[in-house]
Design a protein around this motif. Structure first.
Motif, PDB file in Angstrom:
ATOM      1  N   TYR A  16      16.072  33.811   7.246  1.00 20.52           N
ATOM      2  CA  TYR A  16      16.920  34.103   6.089  1.00 20.52           C
ATOM      3  C   TYR A  16      17.784  35.309   6.424  1.00 20.52           C
ATOM      4  O   TYR A  16      17.295  36.311   6.973  1.00 20.52           O
ATOM      5  CB  TYR A  16      16.059  34.385   4.855  1.00 20.52           C
ATOM      6  CG  TYR A  16      16.849  34.481   3.573  1.00 20.52           C
ATOM      7  CD1 TYR A  16      17.332  33.337   2.939  1.00 20.52           C
ATOM      8  CD2 TYR A  16      17.111  35.713   2.991  1.00 20.52           C
ATOM      9  CE1 TYR A  16      18.055  33.419   1.767  1.00 20.52           C
ATOM     10  CE2 TYR A  16      17.846  35.805   1.811  1.00 20.52           C
ATOM     11  CZ  TYR A  16      18.311  34.651   1.206  1.00 20.52           C
ATOM     12  OH  TYR A  16      19.029  34.730   0.040  1.00 20.52           O
ATOM     13  N   SER A  17      19.054  35.212   6.102  1.00 17.20           N
ATOM     14  CA  SER A  17      20.009  36.256   6.443  1.00 17.20           C
ATOM     15  C   SER A  17      19.669  37.564   5.719  1.00 17.20           C
ATOM     16  O   SER A  17      19.487  37.583   4.496  1.00 17.20           O
ATOM     17  CB  SER A  17      21.420  35.813   6.064  1.00 17.20           C
ATOM     18  OG  SER A  17      22.318  36.893   6.170  1.00 17.20           O
ATOM     19  N   SER A  18      19.577  38.640   6.488  1.00 21.62           N
ATOM     20  CA  SER A  18      19.326  39.946   5.874  1.00 21.62           C
ATOM     21  C   SER A  18      20.500  40.371   4.997  1.00 21.62           C
ATOM     22  O   SER A  18      20.324  41.102   4.017  1.00 21.62           O
ATOM     23  CB  SER A  18      19.083  41.005   6.962  1.00 21.62           C
ATOM     24  OG  SER A  18      20.202  41.112   7.817  1.00 21.62           O
ATOM     25  N   PHE A  19      21.729  39.892   5.329  1.00 21.49           N
ATOM     26  CA  PHE A  19      22.905  40.208   4.514  1.00 21.49           C
ATOM     27  C   PHE A  19      22.766  39.597   3.118  1.00 21.49           C
ATOM     28  O   PHE A  19      23.069  40.252   2.104  1.00 21.49           O
ATOM     29  CB  PHE A  19      24.168  39.694   5.200  1.00 21.49           C
ATOM     30  CG  PHE A  19      25.423  39.911   4.406  1.00 21.49           C
ATOM     31  CD1 PHE A  19      25.958  41.179   4.257  1.00 21.49           C
ATOM     32  CD2 PHE A  19      26.058  38.834   3.793  1.00 21.49           C
ATOM     33  CE1 PHE A  19      27.117  41.383   3.508  1.00 21.49           C
ATOM     34  CE2 PHE A  19      27.208  39.029   3.046  1.00 21.49           C
ATOM     35  CZ  PHE A  19      27.741  40.306   2.906  1.00 21.49           C
ATOM     36  N   LYS A  20      22.287  38.347   3.061  1.00 17.54           N
ATOM     37  CA  LYS A  20      22.075  37.704   1.758  1.00 17.54           C
ATOM     38  C   LYS A  20      21.001  38.442   0.960  1.00 17.54           C
ATOM     39  O   LYS A  20      21.112  38.597  -0.259  1.00 17.54           O
ATOM     40  CB  LYS A  20      21.669  36.241   1.952  1.00 17.54           C
ATOM     41  CG  LYS A  20      22.768  35.354   2.504  1.00 17.54           C
ATOM     42  CD  LYS A  20      22.278  33.923   2.632  1.00 17.54           C
ATOM     43  CE  LYS A  20      23.366  33.006   3.181  1.00 17.54           C
ATOM     44  NZ  LYS A  20      22.893  31.617   3.337  1.00 17.54           N
ATOM     45  N   ARG A  21      19.960  38.900   1.664  1.00 16.20           N
ATOM     46  CA  ARG A  21      18.894  39.643   0.976  1.00 16.20           C
ATOM     47  C   ARG A  21      19.438  40.951   0.411  1.00 16.20           C
ATOM     48  O   ARG A  21      19.118  41.335  -0.715  1.00 16.20           O
ATOM     49  CB  ARG A  21      17.735  39.909   1.936  1.00 16.20           C
ATOM     50  CG  ARG A  21      16.544  40.575   1.267  1.00 16.20           C
ATOM     51  CD  ARG A  21      15.415  40.840   2.239  1.00 16.20           C
ATOM     52  NE  ARG A  21      14.929  39.615   2.844  1.00 16.20           N
ATOM     53  CZ  ARG A  21      15.073  39.295   4.115  1.00 16.20           C
ATOM     54  NH1 ARG A  21      15.700  40.134   4.941  1.00 16.20           N
ATOM     55  NH2 ARG A  21      14.596  38.168   4.587  1.00 16.20           N
ATOM     56  N   GLN A  22      20.276  41.636   1.195  1.00 18.86           N
ATOM     57  CA  GLN A  22      20.864  42.883   0.713  1.00 18.86           C
ATOM     58  C   GLN A  22      21.770  42.640  -0.486  1.00 18.86           C
ATOM     59  O   GLN A  22      21.809  43.455  -1.425  1.00 18.86           O
ATOM     60  CB  GLN A  22      21.654  43.563   1.840  1.00 18.86           C
ATOM     61  CG  GLN A  22      20.825  43.997   3.030  1.00 18.86           C
ATOM     62  CD  GLN A  22      19.748  45.010   2.655  1.00 18.86           C
ATOM     63  OE1 GLN A  22      19.970  45.896   1.839  1.00 18.86           O
ATOM     64  NE2 GLN A  22      18.575  44.872   3.245  1.00 18.86           N
TER      65      GLN A  22
END
Length: 655
Positions: free
Chosen positions: A302-308
């Protein structure tokens, strides 16, 4: 369809001590059940867990959806070796357990049936179940949409697919009865049986009750000193300078002492020496299939950018809105306070005097309700953020909950102290909030769940007696009773309650020295009610290794730093102190800031001077590290010697 009774069955089920219960969905496919049982039963070399399993049913006609799991003594000992469990040797040293050298360890007799605690055995079984990996299977049998990938944890997939409802360790009635008698069934002035608690429930719960006991004993000097200060200095806040200074030094010393005591306890338990395992993705983590660059296994990514984006665009605004709502409720509370004060000024009766406490009591109840509602929302949001690791999930959850609880519980006190500058109202509000929150927590966490659990137990007993059970009815009754119990997730709520209590005691100690007395009384009852709760109300939690109280140590230390600032500011605001600096307020501010910095410096110096580990523990750890390095060198030298001998043999053989 195949019918599986506990005794009457075409399959000969092994006899063993049930340790762990697995509940499957009632509509679970038969092929999925057979496949899961085979996986648990198969040998390790064939990709199985090599454990023992058998079904539990209340009658032969019912579908089998409940299984108990156990293991042979040898299998458990080999599991302890694989996990790197640390045990005490006969030479009084702590070493990683080795099955081949099992006779070198203390308390190992015969085949080692009693060498491992039941909590350790259950932890080993859980680790083996979690370690089951998909191999050639493409999906769970009977569930074509529940896809499996090589190297992926089977039990995590079974749980997320709804095939496995829950997995929990079973209580041992006899051991629990013995522990309960020595722990909470008799009121006596004695220390808690921390080692016995740890052996039954595991390290985290043993450390929690050890910390609760230590913190309660550490509060006693504060409580004793607080009585004469409260009696002799009712309104003279400048006389509290000595008490506040003692409080600030005390809060530093006790946590440094706790670190030392904690390291000694965890060394004795072996958890201080256990190496951390590679952390697997948490069960709720989801995403597109990819390759883990560390393990090389296929797993969701899972993209860390999406999580942020989820954190900063949704979670942070929600937390800010919750804080705004908390402040808004606080302002309503102050309006009620003004109304009660005006009513008392007009009536001047006993009833109007009692009405002065009503707004604080109502506000304390509202605070507890908001804390609990916010906790559920914080858990949902943190899960939605889709953190890969359980540690990351816990850190974000703790941060959300702590920020809200600090504002929700202490904002009104800060407002009264530094905006309204009403120290009399501060004392009244602090006392009311502290006492009311303690009573509500005791009722909500223990009394109410215990009453509901007692009612449920009567229903289960009647149900089991009316059934035509082929097996031991007492075991069936126990399993059905524990299945319906709430799950004791972790010690989060228990530490949070102590953290908030420490805030009430330390932040405004110079205004209300009696707070420590109420904290001691609450903690003494908390020992008994928490023991009752964990033994009788909740499912038995899985034991896990733990060397300290984790992030809560930092949380308590941060609260201690905030306490220095608030107490120094309160002392500077007292009428007696301000009267000395009527001509120059700047001098007062500078002196208060200087005292604050001196006390903070003293705290940090004490933290540096007092070692986190006692000298003897440091020596033992250094000795073990030296021995392991020497053993590694010896092993490398033996390998080099073997290689050189092989080369000489090859040279002789060659023409």
């Amino acid at each position: 369809m195949m019918k599986r009774g506990f005794e009457k069955s075409s399959i000969s089920w092994p006899v063993f001590k049930p340790l762990v219960v697995i509940e499957l969905a009632k509509d679970a496919k038969e092929e999925a059940k057979e496949w899961l049982v085979k996986k648990i039963n198969d040998k390790k070399k064939d990709g199985g867990a090599q454990l023992l399993i058998k079904p539990i049913a209340d009658s032969e006609e019912n579908e089998q959806n409940i299984y108990v799991v156990g293991a042979s003594t040898k299998r458990l000992l080999l599991g302890a070796e694989a996990l790197g469990m640390v045990k005490e040797c006969k030479d009084d040293t702590m070493r990683t357990f080795s099955y081949n050298r099992r006779s070198d360890y203390k308390n190992f007799s015969h085949e080692g049936d009693d060498f491992l605690t039941m909590a350790e055995c259950q932890y080993i079984i859980k680790h083996e179940l979690d370690g089951l990996r998909a191999q050639e299977e493409k999906h769970i049998p009977g569930y074509p949409n529940a896809k499996l990938y090589p190297g992926k944890s089977l039990f995590r997939r079974l749980q997320t697919s709804g095939v496995v409802i829950q997995v929990f360790p079973l209580h041992d009635k006899e051991e629990l009865k013995k522990l309960s008698f020595h722990w909470y069934r008799q009121i006596k002035f004695a220390f808690q049986p921390i080692d016995e608690i740890r052996c039954y429930f595991g390290d985290p719960i043993g450390l929690y009750f050890g910390f609760l006991e230590f913190f309660t004993l550490a509060l006693i000097p504060m409580a004793i000193i607080g009585i004469p200060y409260y009696m002799c200095a009712w309104e003279d806040y400048d006389k509290y300078v000595i008490f506040a200074t003692f409080n600030l030094i005390w809060s530093t010393i006790i946590f440094e002492i706790w670190k030392r005591r904690c390291s000694r306890i965890s060394y004795k338990w072996g958890s201080l020496l256990m190496k951390r395992e590679f952390e697997e993705p948490r069960p709720g983590f989801h995403g597109e299939l990819g390759i883990n660059p560390v393990t090389g296994r296929k797993e969701p990514t899972y993209s860390s950018f999406k999580r942020q984006l989820r954190i900063y665009l949704v979670s942070v605004p929600f937390v800010c809105f919750s804080l705004y709502l908390s402040i808004y409720v606080m302002m309503i509370y102050f309006e009620l306070e003004n109304w009660a004060l005006e009513y008392n000024n007009e009536e001047q009766s006993q009833l109007s005097s009692l009405m002065l406490f009503v707004p604080s009591i109502i506000y304390a109840v509202v605070i507890e309700i908001m804390n609990r509602i916010y906790r559920y929302a914080a858990e949902f949001l943190t899960s939605w953020e889709n953190h890969r690791l359980e540690s990351s999930y816990q850190n974000h959850l703790v941060l959300k909950v702590l920020v809200f609880n600090i504002v929700n519980c202490f904002a009104s006190l800060f407002y009264i102290a530094f905006i309204m500058c009403d120290l009399k109202l501060l004392r009244q509000s602090l006392a009311t909030l502290l006492i009311t929150s303690q009573i509500l927590n005791q009722f909500a966490e223990t009394v109410l769940p215990y009453w509901l659990q007692k009612r449920h137990k009567k229903k289960v007993s009647k149900r089991v007696k009316s059934l035509n059970a082929d097996s031991d009815s007492s075991l069936i009754e126990q399993i059905y009773l524990e299945i319906e119990m709430d799950t004791y997730v972790n010690t989060f709520d228990d530490y949070l309650e102590l953290f908030l209590q420490f805030g009430y005691v330390s932040l405004f100690s110079c205004v209300y020295p009696l707070a420590a007395i109420f904290a001691v009384l609450n903690n003494v009852t908390e020992m008994y009610t928490d023991a009752l709760k964990i033994c009788r109300v909740f499912k038995r939690p899985f034991a896990e290794p733990a060397a300290n109280i984790g992030v809560w140590q930092l949380a308590f230390e941060v609260m201690g730093v905030i306490a220095v600032i608030t107490n120094c500011t309160l002392l500077g605001m007292s009428p007696q102190v301000t009267s000395l600096f009527e001509s120059s307020k700047m001098d007062l501010i500078l002196i208060v800031a200087l005292i604050e910095h001196i006390l903070l410096g003293l705290k940090f110096i004490l933290a540096l001077v007092i070692s986190d580990q006692p000298y003897d523990i440091r020596v033992k750890l250094a000795r073990l590290e030296f021995e392991s390095m020497e053993a590694l060198k010896e092993k490398q030298q033996m390998k080099l010697s073997s290689d050189s001998v092989t080369e000489e043999d090859d040279a002789i053989i060659s023409p």
